[in-house]
Each structure stands twice: as C-alpha cells, then as structure tokens.
Design a protein around this motif. Structure first.
Motif, PDB file in Angstrom:
ATOM      1  N   ALA A 122      37.105 -81.512   2.531  1.00 23.17           N
ATOM      2  CA  ALA A 122      38.457 -80.977   2.409  1.00 23.17           C
ATOM      3  C   ALA A 122      39.507 -82.082   2.437  1.00 23.17           C
ATOM      4  O   ALA A 122      40.657 -81.860   2.074  1.00 23.17           O
ATOM      5  N   VAL A 123      39.115 -83.271   2.887  1.00 23.33           N
ATOM      6  CA  VAL A 123      40.068 -84.369   3.037  1.00 23.33           C
ATOM      7  C   VAL A 123      39.474 -85.661   2.493  1.00 23.33           C
ATOM      8  O   VAL A 123      38.263 -85.779   2.293  1.00 23.33           O
ATOM      9  N   ARG A 124      40.338 -86.622   2.267  1.00 23.67           N
ATOM     10  CA  ARG A 124      39.893 -87.959   1.896  1.00 23.67           C
ATOM     11  C   ARG A 124      39.643 -88.736   3.190  1.00 23.67           C
ATOM     12  O   ARG A 124      40.499 -88.778   4.070  1.00 23.67           O
ATOM     13  N   ALA A 125      38.487 -89.321   3.311  1.00 16.09           N
ATOM     14  CA  ALA A 125      38.142 -90.024   4.546  1.00 16.09           C
ATOM     15  C   ALA A 125      37.148 -91.138   4.250  1.00 16.09           C
ATOM     16  O   ALA A 125      36.748 -91.351   3.098  1.00 16.09           O
ATOM     17  N   ARG A 126      36.730 -91.843   5.316  1.00 20.03           N
ATOM     18  CA  ARG A 126      35.910 -93.036   5.119  1.00 20.03           C
ATOM     19  C   ARG A 126      34.409 -92.781   5.143  1.00 20.03           C
ATOM     20  O   ARG A 126      33.653 -93.548   4.581  1.00 20.03           O
ATOM     21  N   ARG A 127      33.968 -91.735   5.818  1.00 20.68           N
ATOM     22  CA  ARG A 127      32.519 -91.515   5.854  1.00 20.68           C
ATOM     23  C   ARG A 127      32.184 -90.085   6.251  1.00 20.68           C
ATOM     24  O   ARG A 127      33.015 -89.331   6.728  1.00 20.68           O
ATOM     25  N   ARG A 128      30.912 -89.744   6.057  1.00 21.38           N
ATOM     26  CA  ARG A 128      30.375 -88.457   6.483  1.00 21.38           C
ATOM     27  C   ARG A 128      29.514 -88.667   7.723  1.00 21.38           C
ATOM     28  O   ARG A 128      28.909 -89.716   7.901  1.00 21.38           O
ATOM     29  N   ARG A 129      29.459 -87.641   8.552  1.00 22.74           N
ATOM     30  CA  ARG A 129      28.623 -87.714   9.745  1.00 22.74           C
ATOM     31  C   ARG A 129      27.883 -86.390   9.900  1.00 22.74           C
ATOM     32  O   ARG A 129      28.446 -85.329   9.703  1.00 22.74           O
ATOM     33  N   PHE A 130      26.602 -86.476  10.242  1.00 25.05           N
ATOM     34  CA  PHE A 130      25.800 -85.279  10.453  1.00 25.05           C
ATOM     35  C   PHE A 130      25.488 -85.153  11.941  1.00 25.05           C
ATOM     36  O   PHE A 130      24.970 -86.077  12.556  1.00 25.05           O
ATOM     37  N   VAL A 131      25.829 -84.004  12.527  1.00 25.22           N
ATOM     38  CA  VAL A 131      25.600 -83.762  13.946  1.00 25.22           C
ATOM     39  C   VAL A 131      24.472 -82.753  14.094  1.00 25.22           C
ATOM     40  O   VAL A 131      24.530 -81.640  13.547  1.00 25.22           O
ATOM     41  N   ALA A 132      23.443 -83.130  14.833  1.00 21.21           N
ATOM     42  CA  ALA A 132      22.287 -82.264  15.031  1.00 21.21           C
ATOM     43  C   ALA A 132      22.680 -81.040  15.853  1.00 21.21           C
ATOM     44  O   ALA A 132      23.594 -81.107  16.682  1.00 21.21           O
ATOM     45  N   PRO A 133      22.016 -79.891  15.636  1.00 16.90           N
ATOM     46  CA  PRO A 133      22.344 -78.689  16.407  1.00 16.90           C
ATOM     47  C   PRO A 133      22.039 -78.884  17.890  1.00 16.90           C
ATOM     48  O   PRO A 133      21.170 -79.673  18.261  1.00 16.90           O
ATOM     49  N   ALA A 134      22.765 -78.171  18.731  1.00 12.48           N
ATOM     50  CA  ALA A 134      22.552 -78.271  20.175  1.00 12.48           C
ATOM     51  C   ALA A 134      21.169 -77.734  20.532  1.00 12.48           C
ATOM     52  O   ALA A 134      20.674 -76.804  19.892  1.00 12.48           O
ATOM     53  N   PRO A 135      20.521 -78.311  21.551  1.00 13.81           N
ATOM     54  CA  PRO A 135      19.192 -77.838  21.978  1.00 13.81           C
ATOM     55  C   PRO A 135      19.240 -76.355  22.328  1.00 13.81           C
ATOM     56  O   PRO A 135      20.143 -75.900  23.032  1.00 13.81           O
ATOM     57  N   GLY A 136      18.286 -75.584  21.818  1.00 14.25           N
ATOM     58  CA  GLY A 136      18.232 -74.161  22.105  1.00 14.25           C
ATOM     59  C   GLY A 136      19.075 -73.307  21.189  1.00 14.25           C
ATOM     60  O   GLY A 136      19.084 -72.077  21.308  1.00 14.25           O
ATOM     61  N   SER A 174      20.219 -71.164  18.049  1.00 13.77           N
ATOM     62  CA  SER A 174      19.473 -70.351  17.078  1.00 13.77           C
ATOM     63  C   SER A 174      19.729 -70.825  15.653  1.00 13.77           C
ATOM     64  O   SER A 174      18.930 -70.574  14.756  1.00 13.77           O
ATOM     65  N   ASP A 175      20.865 -71.525  15.444  1.00 11.81           N
ATOM     66  CA  ASP A 175      21.194 -72.079  14.127  1.00 11.81           C
ATOM     67  C   ASP A 175      20.665 -73.510  14.074  1.00 11.81           C
ATOM     68  O   ASP A 175      21.132 -74.384  14.792  1.00 11.81           O
ATOM     69  N   LEU A 176      19.664 -73.736  13.254  1.00 16.48           N
ATOM     70  CA  LEU A 176      19.006 -75.047  13.195  1.00 16.48           C
ATOM     71  C   LEU A 176      19.662 -75.995  12.205  1.00 16.48           C
ATOM     72  O   LEU A 176      19.194 -77.124  12.021  1.00 16.48           O
ATOM     73  N   ARG A 177      20.761 -75.568  11.588  1.00 13.83           N
ATOM     74  CA  ARG A 177      21.425 -76.430  10.617  1.00 13.83           C
ATOM     75  C   ARG A 177      22.222 -77.534  11.327  1.00 13.83           C
ATOM     76  O   ARG A 177      22.820 -77.304  12.375  1.00 13.83           O
ATOM     77  N   SER A 178      22.223 -78.710  10.732  1.00 14.36           N
ATOM     78  CA  SER A 178      23.079 -79.784  11.225  1.00 14.36           C
ATOM     79  C   SER A 178      24.506 -79.514  10.755  1.00 14.36           C
ATOM     80  O   SER A 178      24.734 -78.819   9.757  1.00 14.36           O
ATOM     81  N   THR A 179      25.472 -80.039  11.484  1.00  6.77           N
ATOM     82  CA  THR A 179      26.884 -79.904  11.103  1.00  6.77           C
ATOM     83  C   THR A 179      27.335 -81.174  10.408  1.00  6.77           C
ATOM     84  O   THR A 179      27.114 -82.274  10.905  1.00  6.77           O
ATOM     85  N   VAL A 180      27.946 -81.035   9.235  1.00 13.60           N
ATOM     86  CA  VAL A 180      28.458 -82.199   8.518  1.00 13.60           C
ATOM     87  C   VAL A 180      29.951 -82.293   8.744  1.00 13.60           C
ATOM     88  O   VAL A 180      30.683 -81.311   8.649  1.00 13.60           O
TER      89      VAL A 180
END
Length: 201
Positions: free
Chosen positions: A44-58, A60-66
C-alpha cells in the motif's frame, strides 16, 4: 519474542512500490503497509523492504504476516474501503484526479493521488455523467477508496449519497452552498453551478 521476524531478501534493502505484488493470500496475511486485493497481497506504500512475521505459537492461522517496513512517513495510508477527503486537481472528459488529504479523518503525511472515473461518480444514470458538471479543480470531495488502480493513483468513488463535493468555491470566488444533489449556489452572486453534491449530515 513470541513471533520471529524474517527479513525478505536477506535483510537487503529493496524498493517496494504501491501496488507491487507481495504474495498469495492463501499463505500470507496482510500486515502494516499491505492490503489484500482479491487473492494476492499488495503493497500500500512505498518503502525500503518487505518483512515476513511468523504466526504466533498456537495460532490457528498458520499464515505468515507480510509487512512493508522502512517507511519514513507514518501518517495515514489509503486502503480499499477507506473514506478519504481529497482536493480535485484536474478534471478531464472521463475522469478527475485529486490529492488525498485525509484518510478516515486522519491526515496523510505524503502525497497520495486519487482518480475518480466517470463510472464511479454516481450510482444511477452513469451514461449521463459529465465530469465537468460533477467536479471542478479546487473542490473538496469525500470519497470511498475502491482499489489501488496502478502505481500512480487510487481509484475513488463518490457513488453514494454521502459522498461527493463537500466544499467548493464558485467561479466568482464565493462559497458554494448545496441546494440539491446536483447543484450548488454561490453566496456572492446567487449563480447556480453543477456538482455531484455530498449529502449534508
């Protein structure tokens, strides 16, 4: 930390531009600076990089957050579904362009451009819409963000009663006061001008 963050591209800085594809929504969830456009996730914005955050332990949503990070300005950012206040800068035969000033009542800290297409001016009699009778340069409009049209502009809509011109000056320089859904009157001269008027709350 409950969640671990992984830097995309090994932490190297890469320029991410608005509308750039980040990945599928089936395996990723939109975080800061990202949004879901149908199935794919986009920046949605112009920025310098992407980061992927792993789902919290436990979780139910196993998707990483970008997330799109390294963004200097932290003001409001338009997202599909947001209500924005914008100033019309140019009116053409089939569209009008505008500078977005506020997103959901929060001021923006950088320039975002919106585009109102002829088919998005109003909900009825779309074939009878004339852009020059709907907006003029300098008009302040309330609009709905439909989508990120391309890397240069968001597509906006005023096709609801509460959306449209909320403030405008007449050709003579006076304040225009709404008199109907399609007309505003100059306080100085009494002259009527055509507009797509927002419903007065």
């Amino acid at each position: 930390m409950a969640a671990t963050a992984m830097e995309h591209d090994g932490g190297a800085e890469v320029v991410v531009t608005p509308g750039e594809l980040l990945g599928p929504s089936s395996s990723l969830e939109a975080g800061r600076g990202a949004y879901a456009d149908g199935r794919p996730l986009r920046a949605a914005v112009r920025a310098r990089r992407r980061r992927f955050v792993a789902p919290a332990p436990g979780s139910s949503d196993l998707r990483s957050t970008v997330e799109v990070v390294g963004h200097k300005a932290h003001g409001a950012v338009p997202q599909p579904g947001s209500i924005v206040i914008a100033r019309v800068t140019k009116v053409m035969a089939r569209m009008a362009s505008a500078d977005i000033m506020c997103v959901d009542s929060k001021a923006v800290k950088e320039k975002f451009t919106g585009m109102i297409r002829q088919q998005d001016v109003r909900a009825t009699e779309i074939d009878k819409v004339y852009m020059y009778q709907s907006y003029r340069p300098g008009d302040i409009v309330r609009a709905l963000v439909l989508s990120l049209g391309d890397a240069r502009a968001y597509y906006l809509s005023t096709a609801k009663n509460e959306l449209g011109v909320v403030s405008a000056q007449s050709i003579a320089g006076g304040t225009l006061v709404p008199t109907s859904w399609t007309e505003m009157q100059c306080e100085l001269t009494g002259q009527i001008e055509q507009r797509k008027v927002a419903k007065v709350e």
